[in-house]
Design a protein around this motif. Structure first.
Motif, PDB file in Angstrom:
ATOM      1  N   SER A 127       5.514  -8.634 -10.973  1.00  0.00           N
ATOM      2  CA  SER A 127       6.368  -8.318 -11.751  1.00  0.00           C
ATOM      3  C   SER A 127       6.337  -8.673 -13.210  1.00  0.00           C
ATOM      4  CB  SER A 127       7.967  -8.941 -11.209  1.00  0.00           C
ATOM      5  OG  SER A 127       7.822 -10.488 -11.439  1.00  0.00           O
ATOM      6  N   GLY A 128       5.292  -8.594 -13.714  1.00  0.00           N
ATOM      7  CA  GLY A 128       4.821  -9.034 -15.171  1.00  0.00           C
ATOM      8  C   GLY A 128       4.188  -7.748 -15.853  1.00  0.00           C
ATOM      9  N   GLY A 129       4.207  -7.671 -17.074  1.00  0.00           N
ATOM     10  CA  GLY A 129       3.488  -6.400 -17.583  1.00  0.00           C
ATOM     11  C   GLY A 129       4.251  -5.166 -17.351  1.00  0.00           C
ATOM     12  N   SER A 130       3.340  -4.261 -17.032  1.00  0.00           N
ATOM     13  CA  SER A 130       3.633  -2.869 -16.670  1.00  0.00           C
ATOM     14  C   SER A 130       4.569  -2.946 -15.326  1.00  0.00           C
ATOM     15  CB  SER A 130       2.480  -2.087 -16.492  1.00  0.00           C
ATOM     16  OG  SER A 130       2.734  -0.730 -15.998  1.00  0.00           O
ATOM     17  N   ASP A 131       5.313  -1.992 -15.247  1.00  0.00           N
ATOM     18  CA  ASP A 131       6.339  -1.640 -14.136  1.00  0.00           C
ATOM     19  C   ASP A 131       5.740  -0.653 -13.105  1.00  0.00           C
ATOM     20  OD1 ASP A 131       8.096  -3.543 -14.418  1.00  0.00           O
ATOM     21  OD2 ASP A 131       9.479  -2.315 -15.384  1.00  0.00           O
ATOM     22  N   LEU A 132       4.429   0.005 -13.295  1.00  0.00           N
ATOM     23  CA  LEU A 132       3.906   1.025 -12.784  1.00  0.00           C
ATOM     24  C   LEU A 132       3.443   0.398 -11.244  1.00  0.00           C
ATOM     25  CD1 LEU A 132       3.043   3.980 -12.421  1.00  0.00           C
ATOM     26  CD2 LEU A 132       0.819   3.185 -13.401  1.00  0.00           C
ATOM     27  N   ASP A 133       2.928  -0.989 -11.096  1.00  0.00           N
ATOM     28  CA  ASP A 133       2.612  -1.474  -9.943  1.00  0.00           C
ATOM     29  C   ASP A 133       3.875  -1.691  -9.191  1.00  0.00           C
ATOM     30  OD1 ASP A 133       3.347  -3.235 -11.642  1.00  0.00           O
ATOM     31  OD2 ASP A 133       1.435  -4.595 -11.559  1.00  0.00           O
ATOM     32  N   ARG A 134       4.948  -1.952  -9.573  1.00  0.00           N
ATOM     33  CA  ARG A 134       6.082  -2.446  -8.905  1.00  0.00           C
ATOM     34  C   ARG A 134       6.713  -0.963  -8.360  1.00  0.00           C
ATOM     35  NH1 ARG A 134      10.428  -5.669 -11.328  1.00  0.00           N
ATOM     36  NH2 ARG A 134      11.051  -6.044  -9.248  1.00  0.00           N
ATOM     37  N   ILE A 135       6.613  -0.182  -9.085  1.00  0.00           N
ATOM     38  CA  ILE A 135       7.286   1.405  -8.771  1.00  0.00           C
ATOM     39  C   ILE A 135       6.326   1.821  -7.649  1.00  0.00           C
ATOM     40  CG2 ILE A 135       7.556   3.397  -9.550  1.00  0.00           C
ATOM     41  CD1 ILE A 135       8.379   2.578 -12.085  1.00  0.00           C
ATOM     42  N   ALA A 136       5.126   1.565  -7.550  1.00  0.00           N
ATOM     43  CA  ALA A 136       4.036   2.085  -6.488  1.00  0.00           C
ATOM     44  C   ALA A 136       4.549   1.614  -5.355  1.00  0.00           C
ATOM     45  CB  ALA A 136       2.755   1.958  -6.910  1.00  0.00           C
ATOM     46  N   PHE A 137       4.569   0.070  -5.497  1.00  0.00           N
ATOM     47  CA  PHE A 137       4.800  -0.859  -4.166  1.00  0.00           C
ATOM     48  C   PHE A 137       6.387  -0.413  -3.583  1.00  0.00           C
ATOM     49  CE2 PHE A 137       1.945  -3.961  -6.065  1.00  0.00           C
ATOM     50  CZ  PHE A 137       0.671  -3.434  -5.321  1.00  0.00           C
ATOM     51  N   VAL A 138       7.115  -0.062  -4.410  1.00  0.00           N
ATOM     52  CA  VAL A 138       8.746   0.244  -3.703  1.00  0.00           C
ATOM     53  C   VAL A 138       8.337   1.717  -3.190  1.00  0.00           C
ATOM     54  CG1 VAL A 138      11.076   0.873  -4.701  1.00  0.00           C
ATOM     55  CG2 VAL A 138       9.806  -1.187  -5.580  1.00  0.00           C
ATOM     56  N   VAL A 139       7.534   2.574  -3.615  1.00  0.00           N
ATOM     57  CA  VAL A 139       7.663   3.990  -3.386  1.00  0.00           C
ATOM     58  C   VAL A 139       6.854   3.637  -1.865  1.00  0.00           C
ATOM     59  CG1 VAL A 139       6.414   6.074  -3.759  1.00  0.00           C
ATOM     60  CG2 VAL A 139       7.721   5.116  -5.422  1.00  0.00           C
ATOM     61  N   MET A 140       5.698   3.039  -1.873  1.00  0.00           N
ATOM     62  CA  MET A 140       5.037   2.540  -0.762  1.00  0.00           C
ATOM     63  C   MET A 140       5.904   2.213   0.453  1.00  0.00           C
ATOM     64  SD  MET A 140       2.148  -0.148   0.050  1.00  0.00           S
ATOM     65  CE  MET A 140       0.990   0.148   1.402  1.00  0.00           C
ATOM     66  N   ALA A 141       6.802   0.924   0.251  1.00  0.00           N
ATOM     67  CA  ALA A 141       7.760   0.835   1.143  1.00  0.00           C
ATOM     68  C   ALA A 141       8.812   1.855   1.641  1.00  0.00           C
ATOM     69  CB  ALA A 141       8.726  -0.344   0.769  1.00  0.00           C
ATOM     70  N   GLY A 142       9.251   2.659   0.555  1.00  0.00           N
ATOM     71  CA  GLY A 142      10.230   3.810   0.888  1.00  0.00           C
ATOM     72  C   GLY A 142       9.489   4.681   1.909  1.00  0.00           C
ATOM     73  N   LEU A 143       8.198   5.174   1.532  1.00  0.00           N
ATOM     74  CA  LEU A 143       7.715   6.082   2.378  1.00  0.00           C
ATOM     75  C   LEU A 143       7.437   5.467   3.881  1.00  0.00           C
ATOM     76  CD1 LEU A 143       5.165   7.621  -0.410  1.00  0.00           C
ATOM     77  CD2 LEU A 143       6.894   8.836   1.059  1.00  0.00           C
ATOM     78  N   VAL A 144       6.968   4.369   3.829  1.00  0.00           N
ATOM     79  CA  VAL A 144       6.673   3.608   5.070  1.00  0.00           C
ATOM     80  C   VAL A 144       8.191   3.732   5.993  1.00  0.00           C
ATOM     81  CG1 VAL A 144       6.264   1.348   6.538  1.00  0.00           C
ATOM     82  CG2 VAL A 144       4.824   2.320   4.546  1.00  0.00           C
ATOM     83  N   VAL A 145       9.308   3.506   5.335  1.00  0.00           N
ATOM     84  CA  VAL A 145      10.464   3.552   6.184  1.00  0.00           C
ATOM     85  C   VAL A 145      10.831   4.877   6.631  1.00  0.00           C
ATOM     86  CG1 VAL A 145      13.032   3.382   5.754  1.00  0.00           C
ATOM     87  CG2 VAL A 145      11.731   1.463   5.133  1.00  0.00           C
ATOM     88  N   VAL A 146      10.557   5.881   5.784  1.00  0.00           N
ATOM     89  CA  VAL A 146      10.568   7.618   6.289  1.00  0.00           C
ATOM     90  C   VAL A 146       9.979   7.454   7.662  1.00  0.00           C
ATOM     91  CG1 VAL A 146      10.271   9.661   5.598  1.00  0.00           C
ATOM     92  CG2 VAL A 146      11.464   8.393   4.240  1.00  0.00           C
ATOM     93  N   ALA A 147       8.483   7.144   7.631  1.00  0.00           N
ATOM     94  CA  ALA A 147       7.403   7.327   8.582  1.00  0.00           C
ATOM     95  C   ALA A 147       8.089   6.733   9.788  1.00  0.00           C
ATOM     96  CB  ALA A 147       6.033   6.813   8.148  1.00  0.00           C
ATOM     97  N   VAL A 148       8.581   5.270   9.603  1.00  0.00           N
ATOM     98  CA  VAL A 148       8.761   4.752  10.694  1.00  0.00           C
ATOM     99  C   VAL A 148      10.039   5.301  11.525  1.00  0.00           C
ATOM    100  CG1 VAL A 148      10.010   2.645  11.611  1.00  0.00           C
ATOM    101  CG2 VAL A 148       7.747   2.426  10.165  1.00  0.00           C
ATOM    102  N   VAL A 149      10.923   5.803  10.619  1.00  0.00           N
ATOM    103  CA  VAL A 149      12.258   6.310  11.205  1.00  0.00           C
ATOM    104  C   VAL A 149      11.950   7.848  11.967  1.00  0.00           C
ATOM    105  CG1 VAL A 149      14.459   7.828  10.530  1.00  0.00           C
ATOM    106  CG2 VAL A 149      13.796   5.523   9.569  1.00  0.00           C
ATOM    107  N   ALA A 150      10.906   8.888  11.381  1.00  0.00           N
ATOM    108  CA  ALA A 150      10.609   9.709  12.055  1.00  0.00           C
ATOM    109  C   ALA A 150       9.646   9.452  13.309  1.00  0.00           C
ATOM    110  CB  ALA A 150       9.593  10.730  11.021  1.00  0.00           C
ATOM    111  N   LEU A 151       9.065   8.286  13.301  1.00  0.00           N
ATOM    112  CA  LEU A 151       8.318   7.888  14.288  1.00  0.00           C
ATOM    113  C   LEU A 151       9.055   7.568  15.594  1.00  0.00           C
ATOM    114  CD1 LEU A 151       5.290   7.486  15.011  1.00  0.00           C
ATOM    115  CD2 LEU A 151       5.508   5.136  14.340  1.00  0.00           C
ATOM    116  N   CYS A 152      10.310   7.318  15.386  1.00  0.00           N
ATOM    117  CA  CYS A 152      11.251   6.936  16.450  1.00  0.00           C
ATOM    118  C   CYS A 152      12.177   8.058  17.034  1.00  0.00           C
ATOM    119  CB  CYS A 152      12.329   5.836  15.794  1.00  0.00           C
ATOM    120  SG  CYS A 152      11.356   4.280  15.609  1.00  0.00           S
TER     121      CYS A 152
END
Length: 165
Positions: A127-152
């Motif tokens: 959480s320092g400097g550019s927020d691009l890395d934080r945004i990418a990790f949040v997007v990663m988590a969101g996409l994984v949640v979608v994948a896990v829900v569809a997996l079930c």
């Protein structure tokens, strides 16, 4: 004209259901987002190190500078390597899932949960400097949640069931 060759046999394998395609797409995109987050964090490495060093110094002013430096290096390496490794695992288990291995569903589910936790930790650490890395990790988590829900979903389980088709 006639031919003595028998007509070609039709494939009996059922088409992949929408839930499996959604799982695969979300998991692969999550791995890409995680890789982008790791690269962005590495590109912004100096700002990240300065922020973590300042936080560690504030938390324990009597700590030796070498110990702080080692701790910052260990923290960033562990967090970013975890995200990268879990991103690769997502890709691997998704490929295995697409080959209709029923056990891959459960391994991908566990990997997905671990990935969400790692992405959450990573976005809070970087959480320092550019927020691009934080945004990418949040997007990663969101996409994984979608994948896990569809997996079930049931359609995924039916497609993976031996003899289904």
């Amino acid at each position: 004209m006639t031919s003595r060759l028998p007509p070609p046999e039709r494939s009996t394998a059922p088409a992949r259901p929408w839930s499996v395609r959604l799982t695969a797409a979300a998991a692969l995109l999550a791995a890409v987002a995680g890789g982008a987050g790791v690269l962005a964090a590495l590109a912004d490495g100096d700002a990240l190190r300065e922020k973590l060093t300042a936080e560690a110094t504030e938390a324990d002013p009597g700590l030796a500078p070498d110990a702080i430096s080692d701790g910052v290096t260990a923290t960033t390496t562990l967090v970013l390597a975890s995200v990268a490794g879990l991103g690769l695992a997502l890709v691997l288990w998704t490929v295995v899932l697409l080959r209709r291995r029923p056990w891959a569903r459960w391994v991908l589910l566990v990997t997905g949960v671990l990935t969400v936790v790692a992405a959450d930790v990573a976005q809070s650490v970087v959480s320092g400097g550019s927020d691009l890395d934080r945004i990418a990790f949040v997007v990663m988590a969101g996409l994984v949640v979608v994948a896990v829900v569809a997996l079930c979903w049931r359609s995924t389980g039916r497609w993976l069931r031996p003899g289904a088709g």
